[in-house]
Scaffold this active site. Structure first.
Site, PDB file in Angstrom:
ATOM      1  CD  GLN A 102      -2.472  -1.166   2.699  1.00  0.00           C
ATOM      2  OE1 GLN A 102      -3.441  -0.614   2.814  1.00  0.00           O
ATOM      3  NE2 GLN A 102      -1.792  -2.010   3.864  1.00  0.00           N
ATOM      4  CG  ASN A 103       4.312   1.262   2.478  1.00  0.00           C
ATOM      5  OD1 ASN A 103       3.153   1.456   2.947  1.00  0.00           O
ATOM      6  ND2 ASN A 103       5.153   0.532   2.810  1.00  0.00           N
ATOM      7  CB  VAL A 104       2.695   5.925  -2.215  1.00  0.00           C
ATOM      8  CG1 VAL A 104       1.563   5.281  -2.534  1.00  0.00           C
ATOM      9  CG2 VAL A 104       2.731   7.022  -1.031  1.00  0.00           C
ATOM     10  CG  HIS A 120      -3.125   2.620  -1.804  1.00  0.00           C
ATOM     11  ND1 HIS A 120      -3.032   2.136  -0.376  1.00  0.00           N
ATOM     12  CD2 HIS A 120      -4.413   2.102  -2.283  1.00  0.00           C
ATOM     13  CE1 HIS A 120      -4.028   1.750   0.144  1.00  0.00           C
ATOM     14  NE2 HIS A 120      -4.969   1.568  -1.000  1.00  0.00           N
ATOM     15  N   GLY A 182       2.954  -4.340   9.081  1.00  0.00           N
ATOM     16  CA  GLY A 182       2.875  -2.818   9.210  1.00  0.00           C
ATOM     17  C   GLY A 182       1.926  -2.074   8.781  1.00  0.00           C
ATOM     18  CG  ASN A 208       1.243  -3.722  13.643  1.00  0.00           C
ATOM     19  OD1 ASN A 208       1.397  -2.851  14.411  1.00  0.00           O
ATOM     20  ND2 ASN A 208       0.379  -3.165  12.553  1.00  0.00           N
TER      21      ASN A 208
HETATM   22  C1  BV8 Z   1     -12.230   3.098  -3.522  1.00  0.00           C
HETATM   23  C2  BV8 Z   1      -2.420   6.901  -1.212  1.00  0.00           C
HETATM   24  C3  BV8 Z   1     -14.076   3.196  -4.774  1.00  0.00           C
HETATM   25  C4  BV8 Z   1      -2.194   8.229  -0.991  1.00  0.00           C
HETATM   26  C5  BV8 Z   1      -3.929   6.051   0.431  1.00  0.00           C
HETATM   27  C6  BV8 Z   1     -15.084  -0.586   2.720  1.00  0.00           C
HETATM   28  C7  BV8 Z   1     -14.946  -0.500   4.083  1.00  0.00           C
HETATM   29  C8  BV8 Z   1     -14.804   1.103   4.775  1.00  0.00           C
HETATM   30  C9  BV8 Z   1     -14.441   1.989   3.691  1.00  0.00           C
HETATM   31  C10 BV8 Z   1     -14.209   1.924   2.490  1.00  0.00           C
HETATM   32  C11 BV8 Z   1     -14.594   0.723   1.913  1.00  0.00           C
HETATM   33  N1  BV8 Z   1     -14.177   0.683   0.541  1.00  0.00           N
HETATM   34  C12 BV8 Z   1     -13.694   1.586   0.229  1.00  0.00           C
HETATM   35  C13 BV8 Z   1     -13.742   2.711   1.211  1.00  0.00           C
HETATM   36  C14 BV8 Z   1     -13.601   4.009   1.320  1.00  0.00           C
HETATM   37  C15 BV8 Z   1     -11.899   4.244   1.387  1.00  0.00           C
HETATM   38  C16 BV8 Z   1     -11.405   3.640   2.627  1.00  0.00           C
HETATM   39  O1  BV8 Z   1     -10.823   2.590   3.002  1.00  0.00           O
HETATM   40  N2  BV8 Z   1     -11.695   4.367   3.958  1.00  0.00           N
HETATM   41  C17 BV8 Z   1     -11.410   3.912   5.187  1.00  0.00           C
HETATM   42  C18 BV8 Z   1      -9.995   4.863   5.728  1.00  0.00           C
HETATM   43  C19 BV8 Z   1     -12.644   3.905   6.062  1.00  0.00           C
HETATM   44  N3  BV8 Z   1     -10.975   3.600   0.506  1.00  0.00           N
HETATM   45  C20 BV8 Z   1     -10.983   4.153  -0.867  1.00  0.00           C
HETATM   46  O2  BV8 Z   1     -11.386   5.472  -0.980  1.00  0.00           O
HETATM   47  C21 BV8 Z   1     -10.090   3.447  -1.948  1.00  0.00           C
HETATM   48  N4  BV8 Z   1     -11.014   3.675  -2.977  1.00  0.00           N
HETATM   49  O3  BV8 Z   1     -12.572   2.399  -2.990  1.00  0.00           O
HETATM   50  O4  BV8 Z   1     -12.797   3.603  -4.655  1.00  0.00           O
HETATM   51  C22 BV8 Z   1     -14.193   3.100  -6.067  1.00  0.00           C
HETATM   52  C23 BV8 Z   1     -14.511   1.945  -6.854  1.00  0.00           C
HETATM   53  C24 BV8 Z   1     -14.611   2.095  -8.310  1.00  0.00           C
HETATM   54  C25 BV8 Z   1     -14.521   3.190  -8.918  1.00  0.00           C
HETATM   55  C26 BV8 Z   1     -14.431   4.355  -8.286  1.00  0.00           C
HETATM   56  C27 BV8 Z   1     -14.123   4.318  -7.027  1.00  0.00           C
HETATM   57  C28 BV8 Z   1      -8.971   4.155  -1.989  1.00  0.00           C
HETATM   58  C29 BV8 Z   1      -8.057   3.923  -0.741  1.00  0.00           C
HETATM   59  C30 BV8 Z   1      -6.743   4.309  -1.115  1.00  0.00           C
HETATM   60  C31 BV8 Z   1      -6.315   5.741  -0.374  1.00  0.00           C
HETATM   61  N5  BV8 Z   1      -5.017   6.296  -0.656  1.00  0.00           N
HETATM   62  N6  BV8 Z   1      -2.862   6.244   0.080  1.00  0.00           N
HETATM   63  C32 BV8 Z   1      -1.279   8.669  -0.168  1.00  0.00           C
HETATM   64  O5  BV8 Z   1      -0.687   7.854   0.406  1.00  0.00           O
HETATM   65  O6  BV8 Z   1      -1.288   9.850  -0.139  1.00  0.00           O
HETATM   66  S1  BV8 Z   1      -4.624   5.513   1.802  1.00  0.00           S
HETATM   67  C33 BV8 Z   1      -3.189   5.215   2.748  1.00  0.00           C
HETATM   68  O7  BV8 Z   1      -3.733   4.336   3.786  1.00  0.00           O
HETATM   69  C34 BV8 Z   1      -1.994   4.616   2.477  1.00  0.00           C
HETATM   70  O8  BV8 Z   1      -1.910   4.146   0.958  1.00  0.00           O
HETATM   71  C35 BV8 Z   1      -1.505   3.554   3.493  1.00  0.00           C
HETATM   72  O9  BV8 Z   1      -0.703   2.519   2.951  1.00  0.00           O
HETATM   73  C36 BV8 Z   1      -2.931   2.991   3.673  1.00  0.00           C
HETATM   74  C37 BV8 Z   1      -3.283   2.206   4.800  1.00  0.00           C
HETATM   75  O10 BV8 Z   1      -2.664   2.690   5.910  1.00  0.00           O
HETATM   76  P1  BV8 Z   1      -1.408   1.981   6.336  1.00  0.00           P
HETATM   77  O11 BV8 Z   1      -0.447   1.703   5.511  1.00  0.00           O
HETATM   78  O12 BV8 Z   1      -1.880   0.643   7.084  1.00  0.00           O
HETATM   79  O13 BV8 Z   1      -0.816   2.869   7.607  1.00  0.00           O
HETATM   80  P2  BV8 Z   1      -1.521   3.337   8.817  1.00  0.00           P
HETATM   81  O14 BV8 Z   1      -0.683   4.537   9.279  1.00  0.00           O
HETATM   82  O15 BV8 Z   1      -2.956   3.144   9.068  1.00  0.00           O
HETATM   83  O16 BV8 Z   1      -0.798   2.101   9.970  1.00  0.00           O
HETATM   84  C38 BV8 Z   1       0.483   1.748  10.022  1.00  0.00           C
HETATM   85  C39 BV8 Z   1       0.592   0.534  10.834  1.00  0.00           C
HETATM   86  O17 BV8 Z   1       1.791   0.227  11.059  1.00  0.00           O
HETATM   87  C40 BV8 Z   1      -0.099   0.506  12.337  1.00  0.00           C
HETATM   88  O18 BV8 Z   1      -0.783  -0.746  12.539  1.00  0.00           O
HETATM   89  C41 BV8 Z   1       1.201   0.784  13.284  1.00  0.00           C
HETATM   90  O19 BV8 Z   1       0.876  -0.314  14.304  1.00  0.00           O
HETATM   91  C42 BV8 Z   1       2.163  -0.170  12.302  1.00  0.00           C
HETATM   92  N7  BV8 Z   1       3.676   0.137  12.807  1.00  0.00           N
HETATM   93  C43 BV8 Z   1       3.921   1.288  13.088  1.00  0.00           C
HETATM   94  N8  BV8 Z   1       5.473   1.135  13.270  1.00  0.00           N
HETATM   95  C44 BV8 Z   1       5.626   0.144  12.766  1.00  0.00           C
HETATM   96  C45 BV8 Z   1       4.583  -0.620  12.446  1.00  0.00           C
HETATM   97  N9  BV8 Z   1       4.693  -1.893  11.763  1.00  0.00           N
HETATM   98  C46 BV8 Z   1       5.815  -2.343  11.660  1.00  0.00           C
HETATM   99  N10 BV8 Z   1       6.817  -1.793  12.172  1.00  0.00           N
HETATM  100  C47 BV8 Z   1       7.046  -0.500  12.386  1.00  0.00           C
HETATM  101  N11 BV8 Z   1       8.343  -0.252  12.765  1.00  0.00           N
END
Ligand code: BV8
Length: 238
Positions: A102-104, A120, A182, A208
């Site tokens: 998912q990383n960019v 992504h 992660g 994680n």
């Molecule tokens: C779409 C790119 C439809 C840009 C990103 C179903 C249910 C609920 C909601 C939805 C659903 N379907 C769609 C949705 C809506 C939405 C969504 O998911 N909303 C959520 C937030 C409620 N999804 C969308 O809008 C998607 N599009 O569905 O379109 C469609 C279909 C057909 C035609 C037209 C339209 C698009 C989603 C993509 C959005 N873009 N990023 C940018 O980066 O600027 S999202 C962004 O979040 C990043 O890509 C990121 O990778 C992604 C996920 O986050 P994580 O990577 O998990 O990062 P996070 O900070 O959350 O967590 C970090 C984790 O690491 C933690 O657990 C932490 O404990 C851990 N950690 C910390 N340190 C460490 C570690 N782990 C290991 N080692 C460490 N040292």
């Protein structure tokens, strides 16, 4: 549920097909901020204003500056031991290993991973919003069609690249072990890949330091950072 690296290493030795789903946590130890951690990006910025087409249309300059800032971070840091461990895992499991990210930030590729499914997109490139032309410079309008250039990432409300996501789904359905590393597993449809792998019978291993909404789905939870756990998984002292 086992929390034991040795147990997982034993399963890994038997695996015929490995899939990995990574999120921002894998890049955290390189110095790239995550999204949902207390010090993450969404604690400071609004995803709707900065990672959506609406936000871009409302203030393209602010969005472009934000991505230019994130691009300067991504290009100024180095991959960490977790990235290198995954590249090594790909090398030792040639042809039976798929990395879905998912990383960019493209740190997986800089660490040597070759078969990377960027569901992504990436923030190193810019893409014409109208014709899809890709560039790595900062021209604002497309040389092909004069459309607006925007970061080549998938914003909220945008569809994921269909061919890339189809390959990721195929890997999730066909693997016999999936590592979910992660990621908070809160962003769909990417998070759904982990549920699909489980549904199709794969052994699920979460890596994680914190619990996530997905932790209860995992057969094995290795609590720790990716840079410390992943080298142990491939038998390299971290
Ligand atoms: C779409 C790119 C439809 C840009 C990103 C179903 C249910 C609920 C909601 C939805 C659903 N379907 C769609 C949705 C809506 C939405 C969504 O998911 N909303 C959520 C937030 C409620 N999804 C969308 O809008 C998607 N599009 O569905 O379109 C469609 C279909 C057909 C035609 C037209 C339209 C698009 C989603 C993509 C959005 N873009 N990023 C940018 O980066 O600027 S999202 C962004 O979040 C990043 O890509 C990121 O990778 C992604 C996920 O986050 P994580 O990577 O998990 O990062 P996070 O900070 O959350 O967590 C970090 C984790 O690491 C933690 O657990 C932490 O404990 C851990 N950690 C910390 N340190 C460490 C570690 N782990 C290991 N080692 C460490 N040292």
């Amino acid at each position: 549920m086992s929390n034991d690296v040795d147990t997982v290493r034993g399963i890994l030795r038997q695996a015929r097909s490995i899939a990995v789903l990574t999120g921002a946590g894998v890049s955290a130890e390189s110095g790239v901020p995550t999204f949902r951690d207390p010090d993450g990006l969404w604690a400071k910025f609004s995803p709707q204003e900065l990672a959506s087409m609406e936000g871009f249309l409302a203030n393209p300059e602010r969005v472009r500056e934000w991505y230019a800032h994130r691009r300067s971070i991504a290009t100024s840091v180095e991959p960490n031991a977790g990235h290198y461990a995954l590249a090594e895992l790909e090398r030792t499991h040639e042809g039976t290993f798929t990395l879905i990210t998912q990383n960019v930030d493209r740190l997986h590729q800089r660490a040597g991973s070759r078969n990377v499914l960027e569901v992504h997109g990436n923030l190193i490139e810019n893409r014409c919003n109208d014709c899809g032309h890709i560039r790595t410079d900062d021209r604002l309008d497309c040389v092909e069609c004069l459309g607006p250039m925007r970061p080549n990432v998938v914003w909220f409300g945008e569809e994921l690249p269909q061919d890339v996501f189809a390959a990721a789904e195929q890997a999730a359905r066909g693997c016999d072990i999936m590592f979910v590393i992660g990621t908070s597993a809160e962003v769909w449809p990417a998070a759904g890949l982990a549920y699909t792998a489980k549904q199709y019978g794969a052994t699920i291993v979460e890596v994680n330091p914190n619990p996530t909404v997905f932790s209860r789905e995992a057969h094995h939870v290795l609590v720790g950072t990716s840079a410390s756990v992943l080298p142990q998984l491939i038998g390299v002292a971290s």
